[in-house]
Write an enzyme that holds these catalytic residues in place. Structure first.
Site, PDB file in Angstrom:
ATOM      1  N   CYS A   1      42.949  43.612  41.148  1.00  0.00           N
ATOM      2  CA  CYS A   1      41.999  42.296  41.324  1.00  0.00           C
ATOM      3  C   CYS A   1      40.768  42.466  41.954  1.00  0.00           C
ATOM      4  O   CYS A   1      40.342  43.470  42.774  1.00  0.00           O
ATOM      5  CB  CYS A   1      42.717  41.326  42.420  1.00  0.00           C
ATOM      6  SG  CYS A   1      42.750  41.778  44.198  1.00  0.00           S
TER       7      CYS A   1
ATOM      8  N   GLU B   1      38.238  35.592  38.609  1.00  0.00           N
ATOM      9  CA  GLU B   1      39.037  36.282  37.428  1.00  0.00           C
ATOM     10  C   GLU B   1      40.588  35.677  37.214  1.00  0.00           C
ATOM     11  O   GLU B   1      41.096  35.256  38.013  1.00  0.00           O
ATOM     12  CB  GLU B   1      39.446  37.781  37.714  1.00  0.00           C
ATOM     13  CG  GLU B   1      38.115  38.546  38.162  1.00  0.00           C
ATOM     14  CD  GLU B   1      38.136  39.861  38.523  1.00  0.00           C
ATOM     15  OE1 GLU B   1      39.582  40.531  38.355  1.00  0.00           O
ATOM     16  OE2 GLU B   1      37.090  40.720  38.993  1.00  0.00           O
TER      17      GLU B   1
ATOM     18  N   CYS C   1      37.399  36.161  48.892  1.00  0.00           N
ATOM     19  CA  CYS C   1      38.635  35.953  49.810  1.00  0.00           C
ATOM     20  C   CYS C   1      38.043  36.440  51.243  1.00  0.00           C
ATOM     21  O   CYS C   1      37.244  37.364  51.373  1.00  0.00           O
ATOM     22  CB  CYS C   1      39.611  36.948  49.424  1.00  0.00           C
ATOM     23  SG  CYS C   1      41.122  36.750  50.475  1.00  0.00           S
TER      24      CYS C   1
ATOM     25  N   CYS D   1      41.586  42.430  53.305  1.00  0.00           N
ATOM     26  CA  CYS D   1      42.396  43.670  53.312  1.00  0.00           C
ATOM     27  C   CYS D   1      41.453  44.756  52.682  1.00  0.00           C
ATOM     28  O   CYS D   1      40.737  44.740  51.753  1.00  0.00           O
ATOM     29  CB  CYS D   1      43.532  43.353  52.097  1.00  0.00           C
ATOM     30  SG  CYS D   1      44.380  41.905  52.785  1.00  0.00           S
TER      31      CYS D   1
ATOM     32  N   CYS E   1      41.743  46.088  48.846  1.00  0.00           N
ATOM     33  CA  CYS E   1      41.577  44.885  47.702  1.00  0.00           C
ATOM     34  C   CYS E   1      39.977  44.891  47.321  1.00  0.00           C
ATOM     35  O   CYS E   1      39.154  44.580  48.360  1.00  0.00           O
ATOM     36  CB  CYS E   1      42.163  43.608  48.358  1.00  0.00           C
ATOM     37  SG  CYS E   1      42.008  42.369  47.179  1.00  0.00           S
TER      38      CYS E   1
ATOM     39  N   CYS F   1      47.887  35.697  35.619  1.00  0.00           N
ATOM     40  CA  CYS F   1      47.631  35.947  37.054  1.00  0.00           C
ATOM     41  C   CYS F   1      46.444  35.027  37.535  1.00  0.00           C
ATOM     42  O   CYS F   1      45.312  35.488  36.604  1.00  0.00           O
ATOM     43  CB  CYS F   1      47.455  37.416  37.166  1.00  0.00           C
ATOM     44  SG  CYS F   1      46.986  37.723  38.806  1.00  0.00           S
TER      45      CYS F   1
ATOM     46  N   ASN G   1      46.023  50.623  43.010  1.00  0.00           N
ATOM     47  CA  ASN G   1      45.025  50.498  42.179  1.00  0.00           C
ATOM     48  C   ASN G   1      43.755  50.920  42.889  1.00  0.00           C
ATOM     49  O   ASN G   1      43.082  50.046  43.751  1.00  0.00           O
ATOM     50  CB  ASN G   1      44.708  48.961  41.571  1.00  0.00           C
ATOM     51  CG  ASN G   1      44.287  48.894  40.141  1.00  0.00           C
ATOM     52  OD1 ASN G   1      43.862  49.981  39.586  1.00  0.00           O
ATOM     53  ND2 ASN G   1      44.726  47.937  39.374  1.00  0.00           N
TER      54      ASN G   1
HETATM   55  N1  SAH Z   1      45.737  37.094  49.016  1.00  0.00           N
HETATM   56  C1  SAH Z   1      47.065  37.351  48.080  1.00  0.00           C
HETATM   57  C2  SAH Z   1      46.937  37.093  46.604  1.00  0.00           C
HETATM   58  C3  SAH Z   1      46.059  38.009  45.969  1.00  0.00           C
HETATM   59  S1  SAH Z   1      46.266  39.626  45.576  1.00  0.00           S
HETATM   60  C4  SAH Z   1      48.157  38.281  48.896  1.00  0.00           C
HETATM   61  O1  SAH Z   1      47.281  39.018  49.470  1.00  0.00           O
HETATM   62  O2  SAH Z   1      49.194  38.272  48.709  1.00  0.00           O
HETATM   63  C5  SAH Z   1      47.978  39.975  44.847  1.00  0.00           C
HETATM   64  C6  SAH Z   1      48.432  41.214  45.541  1.00  0.00           C
HETATM   65  O3  SAH Z   1      47.804  42.538  45.031  1.00  0.00           O
HETATM   66  C7  SAH Z   1      48.484  41.302  46.875  1.00  0.00           C
HETATM   67  O4  SAH Z   1      49.685  41.946  47.180  1.00  0.00           O
HETATM   68  C8  SAH Z   1      47.635  42.480  47.455  1.00  0.00           C
HETATM   69  O5  SAH Z   1      48.012  42.968  48.449  1.00  0.00           O
HETATM   70  C9  SAH Z   1      47.701  43.400  45.927  1.00  0.00           C
HETATM   71  N2  SAH Z   1      46.605  44.188  45.988  1.00  0.00           N
HETATM   72  C10 SAH Z   1      45.322  43.915  46.123  1.00  0.00           C
HETATM   73  N3  SAH Z   1      44.559  45.043  45.768  1.00  0.00           N
HETATM   74  C11 SAH Z   1      45.225  45.862  45.456  1.00  0.00           C
HETATM   75  C12 SAH Z   1      44.985  47.139  44.882  1.00  0.00           C
HETATM   76  N4  SAH Z   1      43.837  47.922  44.980  1.00  0.00           N
HETATM   77  N5  SAH Z   1      46.268  47.923  44.443  1.00  0.00           N
HETATM   78  C13 SAH Z   1      47.317  47.491  44.556  1.00  0.00           C
HETATM   79  N6  SAH Z   1      47.589  46.194  44.826  1.00  0.00           N
HETATM   80  C14 SAH Z   1      46.484  45.500  45.214  1.00  0.00           C
END
Ligand code: SAH
Length: 356
Positions: A333, A90, A111, A115, A118, A104, A290
């Site tokens: 994301c 994406e 990944c 997390c 995510c 972005c 989100n």
């Molecule tokens: N792997 C990297 C970059 C990708 S995610 C990282 O973790 O920093 C980019 C940002 O979006 C990160 O801060 C991540 O924690 C956040 N993110 C991921 N899923 C999310 C969600 N559902 N709601 C809000 N932020 C989210």
């Protein structure tokens, strides 16, 4: 077939020299690719027809195929690209009222960091992206913006994937975004879950790029529950690496914090975070969560956000609440890719995972 985006400038010179072309043709082609963001060889009207035909036969401008595109009411454009091996990634373009145009982009297909909150983390890891595949995502937006008299001003590596888990390709892509695409280094952000050795390496690269750290919790127990990587690189080691990064580069670090209602949005947590970051040259970006299918949590409300910022302020830690963009188009994301996958599996009548 050769993907011209895999070549640097000397590589393109060598290719065209090998085809018996005069040297300035490579310069013209390069300018079409990077200054004008041409999507097709037919657009390159100052190249001789014979050269354009040979390029069309033997070369491609990138390798991404559009699988899905959605436009949000707030102007955000979200795309799912299909890679030649079928992987889906994406990218998102966010226009801001002050004129900024931020892309972005993804650094990996899937990944491995897992997390909890995510959508990409919930899918698992598929493969690394090449530097060309990373750059091309920004280049596509850049070319389209230029065609309507606008320009891509910022790039954030906050799409799918963990940039520092694909370190070399990401560093090459960042350098090329800067030199080839002309995005100011200070307008590029690399975001990481907090891989400490790579943060230390990044400090030595001499790049003026912004480093963002996804924090989301202020104690090891809370952070490990949200981000498994914390068990490998706990908070004290992560924050020490950030302090050393600031000392070495004199650059401000950004911390990202997804505010999850009732999980990490209370004043006591904000105070713990304030103590953790006190005296560190940094900025905290607060983004209400989100919601994703695989995580049972919701975004914090307005009063919690305000209380959080106020509490951080008492420790001298500056924080800004970010607006969630493209909420109506699954722009969190990984979420649009999940939708494309569901649709394709339903169409093929096959429940198996064909892409990740
Ligand atoms: N792997 C990297 C970059 C990708 S995610 C990282 O973790 O920093 C980019 C940002 O979006 C990160 O801060 C991540 O924690 C956040 N993110 C991921 N899923 C999310 C969600 N559902 N709601 C809000 N932020 C989210």
């Amino acid at each position: 077939m050769i993907d011209l985006y895999t070549l640097d400038r000397p590589g393109l010179d060598a290719l065209l020299a090998g085809w018996g072309q005069r040297r300035f043709r490579a310069k013209q082609l390069w300018s079409w690719m990077y200054d004008k963001g041409a999507a097709d060889f037919d657009e390159m009207t100052d190249l001789p027809a014979g050269l354009r035909e040979r390029l069309a036969r033997e070369a491609t401008l990138g390798s991404l195929q559009l699988a899905e595109e959605q436009h949000s009411a707030d102007g955000t454009i979200k795309r799912v690209w299909r890679l030649p091996d079928g992987q889906l990634i994406e990218s998102v373009l966010m226009p801001y009222r002050d004129g900024r145009r931020t892309a972005c982009i993804s650094s990996q297909a899937g990944c491995a960091m897992a997390c909890a909150f995510c959508a990409t983390g919930q899918m698992g890891f598929a493969r690394q992206l090449s530097a060309a595949e990373i750059v091309e995502q920004a280049l596509r937006f850049s070319g389209e913006l230029q065609a309507r008299g606008e320009r891509l001003s910022n790039v954030v590596l906050m799409g799918m994937g963990e940039p520092f888990h694909n370190y070399d390709a990401v560093i090459e892509a960042v350098r090329r975004l800067n030199t080839d695409l002309g995005i100011g280094a200070r307008h590029i952000t690399v975001s990481t879950v907090g891989l400490v050795p790579q943060i230390r390496r990044f400090a030595e690269e001499g790049l003026q790029v912004t480093l963002a750290i996804s924090l989301h919790a202020a104690t090891d127990d809370a952070r490990s529950a949200l981000m498994p990587i914390n068990r490998r690189w706990p908070l004290d080691e992560l924050i020490a690496a950030c302090r050393d990064y600031v000392d070495r580069t004199h650059r401000r670090v950004t911390f990202e914090w997804a505010l999850i209602q009732g999980v990490n949005d209370d004043v006591a947590t904000a105070e713990r975070l304030g103590r953790l970051l006190q005296g560190l040259h940094c900025h905290v970006n607060l983004i209400p969560l989100n919601p994703t299918a695989g995580y049972d949590g919701g975004p914090s409300g307005e009063p919690a956000v305000a209380g959080f910022i106020e509490a951080l302020g008492r420790f001298g830690v500056p924080a800004t609440a970010r607006v969630r963009r493209g909420i109506d188009i699954d722009a969190g994301c990984g979420q649009l890719k999940a939708k494309v996958l569901r649709r394709e599996r339903a169409q093929s009548g096959d429940g198996s995972a064909s892409y990740s």
